[in-house]
Design a protein around this motif. Structure first.
Motif, PDB file in Angstrom:
ATOM      1  N   LYS A   4       0.844  -1.200   0.000  1.00 34.18           N
ATOM      2  CA  LYS A   4       0.000   0.000   0.000  1.00 34.18           C
ATOM      3  C   LYS A   4       0.878   1.249   0.000  1.00 34.18           C
ATOM      4  CE  LYS A   4      -4.014  -1.887   2.396  1.00 34.18           C
ATOM      5  NZ  LYS A   4      -5.131  -1.345   1.623  1.00 34.18           N
ATOM      6  N   ASP A  25     -11.486  -9.473  12.377  1.00 35.97           N
ATOM      7  CA  ASP A  25     -12.113 -10.378  11.410  1.00 35.97           C
ATOM      8  C   ASP A  25     -11.194 -10.536  10.196  1.00 35.97           C
ATOM      9  OD1 ASP A  25     -12.338  -7.924  10.199  1.00 35.97           O
ATOM     10  OD2 ASP A  25     -14.515  -7.793  10.376  1.00 35.97           O
ATOM     11  N   SER A  26     -11.715 -11.171   9.149  1.00 35.97           N
ATOM     12  CA  SER A  26     -10.833 -11.461   8.014  1.00 35.97           C
ATOM     13  C   SER A  26     -10.409 -10.175   7.285  1.00 35.97           C
ATOM     14  CB  SER A  26     -11.496 -12.442   7.047  1.00 35.97           C
ATOM     15  OG  SER A  26     -12.674 -11.886   6.545  1.00 35.97           O
ATOM     16  N   ASP A  27     -11.261  -9.144   7.299  1.00 33.80           N
ATOM     17  CA  ASP A  27     -10.859  -7.874   6.683  1.00 33.80           C
ATOM     18  C   ASP A  27      -9.640  -7.306   7.400  1.00 33.80           C
ATOM     19  OD1 ASP A  27     -12.863  -7.947   4.866  1.00 33.80           O
ATOM     20  OD2 ASP A  27     -14.127  -6.429   5.827  1.00 33.80           O
ATOM     21  N   LEU A  28      -9.670  -7.415   8.734  1.00 33.34           N
ATOM     22  CA  LEU A  28      -8.553  -6.872   9.517  1.00 33.34           C
ATOM     23  C   LEU A  28      -7.293  -7.707   9.267  1.00 33.34           C
ATOM     24  CD1 LEU A  28      -8.269  -4.534  11.730  1.00 33.34           C
ATOM     25  CD2 LEU A  28      -7.810  -6.442  13.252  1.00 33.34           C
ATOM     26  N   THR A  29      -7.456  -9.036   9.200  1.00 30.64           N
ATOM     27  CA  THR A  29      -6.308  -9.909   8.935  1.00 30.64           C
ATOM     28  C   THR A  29      -5.666  -9.558   7.585  1.00 30.64           C
ATOM     29  OG1 THR A  29      -7.450 -11.591  10.187  1.00 30.64           O
ATOM     30  CG2 THR A  29      -5.576 -12.324   8.908  1.00 30.64           C
ATOM     31  N   HIS A  30      -6.510  -9.266   6.593  1.00 29.49           N
ATOM     32  CA  HIS A  30      -5.992  -8.846   5.276  1.00 29.49           C
ATOM     33  C   HIS A  30      -5.185  -7.560   5.397  1.00 29.49           C
ATOM     34  CE1 HIS A  30      -8.794 -11.450   2.809  1.00 29.49           C
ATOM     35  NE2 HIS A  30      -7.582 -11.659   2.342  1.00 29.49           N
ATOM     36  N   LEU A  31      -5.755  -6.610   6.149  1.00 30.49           N
ATOM     37  CA  LEU A  31      -5.070  -5.329   6.329  1.00 30.49           C
ATOM     38  C   LEU A  31      -3.722  -5.542   7.028  1.00 30.49           C
ATOM     39  CD1 LEU A  31      -4.980  -2.201   6.292  1.00 30.49           C
ATOM     40  CD2 LEU A  31      -6.293  -2.223   8.433  1.00 30.49           C
ATOM     41  N   ASP A  34      -1.262  -6.911   4.548  1.00 32.45           N
ATOM     42  CA  ASP A  34      -0.841  -5.852   3.621  1.00 32.45           C
ATOM     43  C   ASP A  34       0.131  -4.893   4.303  1.00 32.45           C
ATOM     44  OD1 ASP A  34      -2.431  -6.930   1.694  1.00 32.45           O
ATOM     45  OD2 ASP A  34      -4.014  -5.411   1.816  1.00 32.45           O
ATOM     46  N   ARG A  56      -7.019   3.544  12.105  1.00 28.79           N
ATOM     47  CA  ARG A  56      -7.459   2.586  13.135  1.00 28.79           C
ATOM     48  C   ARG A  56      -6.281   2.289  14.055  1.00 28.79           C
ATOM     49  NH1 ARG A  56     -12.764   2.514  13.676  1.00 28.79           N
ATOM     50  NH2 ARG A  56     -13.531   3.089  11.627  1.00 28.79           N
TER      51      ARG A  56
END
Ligand code: ZN
Length: 172
Positions: A4, A25-31, A34, A56
């Motif tokens: 990023k 959650d999985s969105d946070l794990t992705h972040l 990255d 965040r």
């Protein structure tokens, strides 16, 4: 794997106070993944979510030495609950203030309460480089930069330099 873009001063987002992470959650794990990719690519030893424009309370750190195995650390909603009176001085830099370094004095040891990447509460006692890095990154979550810990004169010079650079960029 996504690298990023890292925002740099004088981007006003860097002065914003980041909001707590509400769900692991999985969105946070992705972040998180990255952010780790972005930090290793830069390369840097720490990165706060706000530096990739996500305000965040989340940061990643790896203070392992070159040639050692990677030791990625994840801190969600970190909070310093204890800092030592002993101080230490490190020369700090910041991915959001490229090519500028200055000595900063901070507590030598800190205890940080936080969630890990599974959402489990942890207590981390840190000293040495990790303690400095944690304090630098937690500052980011509060809109504070390491140049806020140096003399006003030096800080104003740095801010002026980056503001001029930002103005001279042509937007088409
Ligand atoms: Zn930084």
């Amino acid at each position: 794997m996504t690298i990023k873009p890292i925002i740099i001063i004088p981007d006003p987002l860097l002065r914003q106070v980041s909001k707590p992470v509400e769900r692991v959650d999985s969105d946070l794990t992705h972040l998180i993944d990255d952010m780790l990719d972005t930090m290793y690519d830069a390369p840097g030893i720490g990165l706060a979510a706000v530096q990739v424009a996500v305000p965040r309370r989340l940061l990643v750190i790896d203070v392992s030495k070159e040639g050692e195995d990677k030791q990625p650390l994840v801190f969600i909603n970190p909070e310093i609950i204890r800092s030592s009176e002993d101080r230490s001085v490190y020369e700090e830099g910041c991915l959001s203030i490229p090519d500028y370094y200055a000595e900063v004095e901070r507590p030598a040891t800190v205890t940080v309460k936080h969630l890990d990447r599974l959402g489990k509460e942890q207590l981390t006692e840190a000293d040495g480089l990790l303690a400095t890095c944690l304090q630098h990154e937690i500052d980011h979550l509060n809109g504070v930069l390491f140049i806020d810990h140096i003399s006003r004169l030096k800080r104003e010079m740095v801010i002026k330099k980056f503001s001029k650079a930002a103005k001279s960029k042509v937007t088409v």
